[in-house]
Design a protein around this motif. Structure first.
Motif, PDB file in Angstrom:
ATOM      1  N   ILE A 154      12.573  -3.262   6.161  1.00 30.99           N
ATOM      2  CA  ILE A 154      12.123  -2.882   4.332  1.00 30.99           C
ATOM      3  C   ILE A 154      11.289  -1.745   4.373  1.00 30.99           C
ATOM      4  O   ILE A 154      10.047  -1.412   5.520  1.00 30.99           O
ATOM      5  CB  ILE A 154      11.659  -3.840   3.564  1.00 30.99           C
ATOM      6  CG1 ILE A 154      12.578  -5.453   3.489  1.00 30.99           C
ATOM      7  CG2 ILE A 154      11.585  -3.671   2.320  1.00 30.99           C
ATOM      8  CD1 ILE A 154      12.013  -6.548   2.632  1.00 30.99           C
ATOM      9  N   GLU A 155      11.478  -0.522   3.639  1.00 25.98           N
ATOM     10  CA  GLU A 155      10.869   0.568   3.939  1.00 25.98           C
ATOM     11  C   GLU A 155      10.101   0.298   2.616  1.00 25.98           C
ATOM     12  O   GLU A 155      10.524   0.573   1.200  1.00 25.98           O
ATOM     13  CB  GLU A 155      11.722   1.966   3.822  1.00 25.98           C
ATOM     14  CG  GLU A 155      11.147   2.947   3.757  1.00 25.98           C
ATOM     15  CD  GLU A 155      12.143   4.418   3.354  1.00 25.98           C
ATOM     16  OE1 GLU A 155      11.392   5.795   3.188  1.00 25.98           O
ATOM     17  OE2 GLU A 155      13.446   4.262   3.917  1.00 25.98           O
ATOM     18  N   LYS A 156       8.900   1.414   3.095  1.00 19.66           N
ATOM     19  CA  LYS A 156       8.154   1.116   1.668  1.00 19.66           C
ATOM     20  C   LYS A 156       7.167   2.260   1.847  1.00 19.66           C
ATOM     21  O   LYS A 156       6.825   2.531   3.353  1.00 19.66           O
ATOM     22  CB  LYS A 156       6.669   0.156   1.849  1.00 19.66           C
ATOM     23  CG  LYS A 156       7.411  -1.595   2.231  1.00 19.66           C
ATOM     24  CD  LYS A 156       7.843  -1.237   0.625  1.00 19.66           C
ATOM     25  CE  LYS A 156       6.975  -2.150  -0.338  1.00 19.66           C
ATOM     26  NZ  LYS A 156       6.863  -2.377  -1.724  1.00 19.66           N
ATOM     27  N   ILE A 157       6.717   3.013   1.132  1.00 18.64           N
ATOM     28  CA  ILE A 157       5.296   4.022   0.931  1.00 18.64           C
ATOM     29  C   ILE A 157       4.444   3.562   0.163  1.00 18.64           C
ATOM     30  O   ILE A 157       4.464   3.026  -0.931  1.00 18.64           O
ATOM     31  CB  ILE A 157       5.833   5.512   0.236  1.00 18.64           C
ATOM     32  CG1 ILE A 157       7.586   5.756   1.133  1.00 18.64           C
ATOM     33  CG2 ILE A 157       5.416   6.296   0.023  1.00 18.64           C
ATOM     34  CD1 ILE A 157       7.926   6.632  -0.059  1.00 18.64           C
ATOM     35  N   TYR A 158       3.304   3.663   0.553  1.00 18.92           N
ATOM     36  CA  TYR A 158       1.949   3.544   0.102  1.00 18.92           C
ATOM     37  C   TYR A 158       0.621   4.939   0.248  1.00 18.92           C
ATOM     38  O   TYR A 158       1.026   5.656   1.021  1.00 18.92           O
ATOM     39  CB  TYR A 158       0.929   2.369   1.080  1.00 18.92           C
ATOM     40  CG  TYR A 158       1.478   1.650   1.088  1.00 18.92           C
ATOM     41  CD1 TYR A 158       2.443   0.824   0.085  1.00 18.92           C
ATOM     42  CD2 TYR A 158       2.143   0.771   2.829  1.00 18.92           C
ATOM     43  CE1 TYR A 158       2.427  -0.558   0.474  1.00 18.92           C
ATOM     44  CE2 TYR A 158       2.044  -0.215   3.250  1.00 18.92           C
ATOM     45  CZ  TYR A 158       3.200  -1.183   2.300  1.00 18.92           C
ATOM     46  OH  TYR A 158       3.441  -1.909   2.066  1.00 18.92           O
ATOM     47  N   GLU A 159       0.710   5.601  -0.948  1.00 18.02           N
ATOM     48  CA  GLU A 159      -0.314   6.570  -1.655  1.00 18.02           C
ATOM     49  C   GLU A 159      -2.129   6.501  -1.087  1.00 18.02           C
ATOM     50  O   GLU A 159      -1.772   5.419  -1.607  1.00 18.02           O
ATOM     51  CB  GLU A 159      -0.243   6.918  -3.014  1.00 18.02           C
ATOM     52  CG  GLU A 159       2.074   7.332  -2.911  1.00 18.02           C
ATOM     53  CD  GLU A 159       2.451   7.602  -3.794  1.00 18.02           C
ATOM     54  OE1 GLU A 159       1.812   8.346  -4.773  1.00 18.02           O
ATOM     55  OE2 GLU A 159       3.349   6.895  -4.368  1.00 18.02           O
ATOM     56  N   VAL A 160      -2.651   7.145  -1.046  1.00 19.90           N
ATOM     57  CA  VAL A 160      -4.018   7.292  -0.469  1.00 19.90           C
ATOM     58  C   VAL A 160      -4.490   8.635  -1.184  1.00 19.90           C
ATOM     59  O   VAL A 160      -4.339   9.755  -1.048  1.00 19.90           O
ATOM     60  CB  VAL A 160      -4.275   6.770   0.868  1.00 19.90           C
ATOM     61  CG1 VAL A 160      -5.600   6.486   0.855  1.00 19.90           C
ATOM     62  CG2 VAL A 160      -4.019   5.429   1.060  1.00 19.90           C
ATOM     63  N   TYR A 161      -6.259   7.990  -1.617  1.00 25.88           N
ATOM     64  CA  TYR A 161      -7.065   9.213  -1.440  1.00 25.88           C
ATOM     65  C   TYR A 161      -7.683   9.634  -0.667  1.00 25.88           C
ATOM     66  O   TYR A 161      -8.439   8.826   0.155  1.00 25.88           O
ATOM     67  CB  TYR A 161      -7.264   9.062  -2.692  1.00 25.88           C
ATOM     68  CG  TYR A 161      -6.820   9.198  -4.038  1.00 25.88           C
ATOM     69  CD1 TYR A 161      -6.007  10.211  -5.017  1.00 25.88           C
ATOM     70  CD2 TYR A 161      -6.951   7.612  -5.155  1.00 25.88           C
ATOM     71  CE1 TYR A 161      -5.592  10.331  -6.200  1.00 25.88           C
ATOM     72  CE2 TYR A 161      -6.540   8.148  -6.634  1.00 25.88           C
ATOM     73  CZ  TYR A 161      -5.564   9.325  -7.359  1.00 25.88           C
ATOM     74  OH  TYR A 161      -4.658   9.505  -7.990  1.00 25.88           O
ATOM     75  N   GLY A 162      -7.335  10.818  -0.323  1.00 26.91           N
ATOM     76  CA  GLY A 162      -8.764  10.395   1.102  1.00 26.91           C
ATOM     77  C   GLY A 162      -9.894  11.758   0.897  1.00 26.91           C
ATOM     78  O   GLY A 162      -9.943  11.240  -0.651  1.00 26.91           O
ATOM     79  N   TYR A 163     -11.135  12.263   1.433  1.00 25.41           N
ATOM     80  CA  TYR A 163     -11.647  12.935   0.890  1.00 25.41           C
ATOM     81  C   TYR A 163     -11.154  14.350   1.009  1.00 25.41           C
ATOM     82  O   TYR A 163     -10.581  15.043   0.768  1.00 25.41           O
ATOM     83  CB  TYR A 163     -12.225  13.069   2.869  1.00 25.41           C
ATOM     84  CG  TYR A 163     -13.351  11.822   2.707  1.00 25.41           C
ATOM     85  CD1 TYR A 163     -14.344  10.733   3.225  1.00 25.41           C
ATOM     86  CD2 TYR A 163     -12.580  10.879   3.874  1.00 25.41           C
ATOM     87  CE1 TYR A 163     -15.439   9.860   2.860  1.00 25.41           C
ATOM     88  CE2 TYR A 163     -13.290   9.524   4.068  1.00 25.41           C
ATOM     89  CZ  TYR A 163     -14.496   9.248   3.294  1.00 25.41           C
ATOM     90  OH  TYR A 163     -15.032   8.287   4.303  1.00 25.41           O
ATOM     91  N   GLY A 164     -12.048  15.255   0.217  1.00 23.48           N
ATOM     92  CA  GLY A 164     -12.306  16.319  -0.753  1.00 23.48           C
ATOM     93  C   GLY A 164     -11.064  16.333  -1.581  1.00 23.48           C
ATOM     94  O   GLY A 164     -10.409  17.612  -1.916  1.00 23.48           O
ATOM     95  N   GLY A 165     -10.374  15.315  -2.289  1.00 22.59           N
ATOM     96  CA  GLY A 165      -8.969  15.651  -3.128  1.00 22.59           C
ATOM     97  C   GLY A 165      -7.956  15.720  -2.424  1.00 22.59           C
ATOM     98  O   GLY A 165      -6.967  16.065  -3.189  1.00 22.59           O
ATOM     99  N   VAL A 166      -7.764  14.982  -1.040  1.00 22.16           N
ATOM    100  CA  VAL A 166      -6.952  14.807  -0.208  1.00 22.16           C
ATOM    101  C   VAL A 166      -5.985  14.320  -0.461  1.00 22.16           C
ATOM    102  O   VAL A 166      -6.331  12.944  -0.916  1.00 22.16           O
ATOM    103  CB  VAL A 166      -6.588  15.461   0.597  1.00 22.16           C
ATOM    104  CG1 VAL A 166      -5.908  13.941   2.453  1.00 22.16           C
ATOM    105  CG2 VAL A 166      -7.281  17.038   1.880  1.00 22.16           C
TER     106      VAL A 166
END
Length: 323
Positions: A154-166
């Motif tokens: 199954i295809e899944k997409i996860y989203e993340v906040y990195g450093y410096g607003g990236v």
């Protein structure tokens, strides 16, 4: 200038040590017993087997000495960068093979193992040829699809906040969703990132088809002329880093960006023009507005993305960080 007796004694000892070569002789020692004991410890395979140390024997008239050579360290930022590129390229290839394998398993489970009756599998086999992927990956994963207990991916997409607003987007193809999300969350938490709500990062990217052309394989103006005449939406030029030199050009590539519909035309025109290229693995996410961050944030984000890519379920990681 007057010298004390102790100063002259120290100077004489140092001169004695280096005038006859390098050897392990303790200060004030009148015999070679300690030197041979230490050399015996160092020559033990168990001491250097995990340290990549190689013994080199040098002989003189009165002593056999060993000079120990260690494997080269990564000295300097540019050297580390070049080594990092090699590792990244190898990892990308491994991830591509893994993703194609999982897609083959899913297609074979849904439509059967025969590409004659299974159009999805037939399309994947053509994709394998296009990407120059070994045939045994197809055969191995078709067989894997029939194994007991093997589920479709199954295809899944996860989203993340990195450093410096990236923003960071993680593409996953998994047969165990709970396993994949737990692994991603753990890495993000340990690395100081933060999981984002669905859609809060994705809007910063656009999905497109991309043909990668090495800088060393083409004249820039000629590539622009052929690609834009063929209907390319954009030509993204590789950035030149502070520590890059002209010799680093072999690792840099232009990205010829195209719509899904026009992608075959772009590849055909590049081929007709004698321009070598590497197609993408289906699509890529490109940032609409890359974000520039300081060196510290950049390195922390790179480390986070590297750890995410080490996860078996993760197939690709994208960022809007500007390099």
């Amino acid at each position: 200038m007057a010298y004390s007796f102790s100063s002259l004694r120290v100077f004489g000892s140092i001169h004695c040590r280096f005038s006859n070569g390098i050897y392990f002789k303790p200060y004030h020692s009148c015999t070679l017993k300690s030197a041979f004991l230490l050399r015996g410890i160092l020559s033990s395979p168990s001491w250097y087997s995990d340290k990549k140390v190689l013994p080199l024997e040098l002989q003189s008239s009165n002593l056999v000495r060993k000079v120990w050579t260690f494997s080269p360290l990564c000295m300097g930022r540019r050297s580390c960068k070049i080594a990092g590129r090699k590792t990244t390229q190898d990892l990308k290839k491994a991830k591509l093979y893994s993703k194609i394998g999982k897609e083959i398993v899913s297609a074979a489970k849904k439509g059967g193992p025969s590409p004659i009756s299974n159009t999805a599998l037939a399309a994947l086999i053509e994709k394998v040829k296009e990407l120059d992927i070994p045939k045994d990956i197809v055969e191995r994963n078709i067989k894997r699809a029939s194994e007991k207990g093997q589920e479709a991916f199954i295809e899944k997409i996860y989203e993340v906040y990195g450093y410096g607003g990236v923003g960071i987007v993680i593409e996953v193809l998994t047969d165990k969703v709970n396993r994949s999300v737990a692994a991603v969350r753990e890495v993000v938490k340990d690395s100081g990132g933060k999981m984002a709500d669905p859609g809060s990062i994705m809007f910063k990217f656009r999905r497109a088809r991309v043909a990668n052309v090495k800088v060393t394989d083409v004249d820039r103006d000629r590539l622009l002329t052929i690609a834009l005449d063929a209907g390319a939406e954009d030509i993204i030029e590789p950035s030149m880093g502070e520590y890059d030199t002209e010799s680093d050009s072999s690792d840099r590539a232009y990205k010829v960006v195209s719509s899904v519909e026009n992608y075959p035309v772009i590849l055909s025109k590049l081929q007709e023009g004698g321009i070598e290229f590497k197609p993408d693995n289906g699509s890529e996410l490109l940032p609409t507005t890359p974000i520039e961050v300081d060196d510290e944030a950049m390195e922390l984000n790179k480390e986070l993305m590297s750890k995410l890519l080490e996860l078996d379920d993760v197939d690709a990681v994208y960022t809007d960080q500007k390099y």
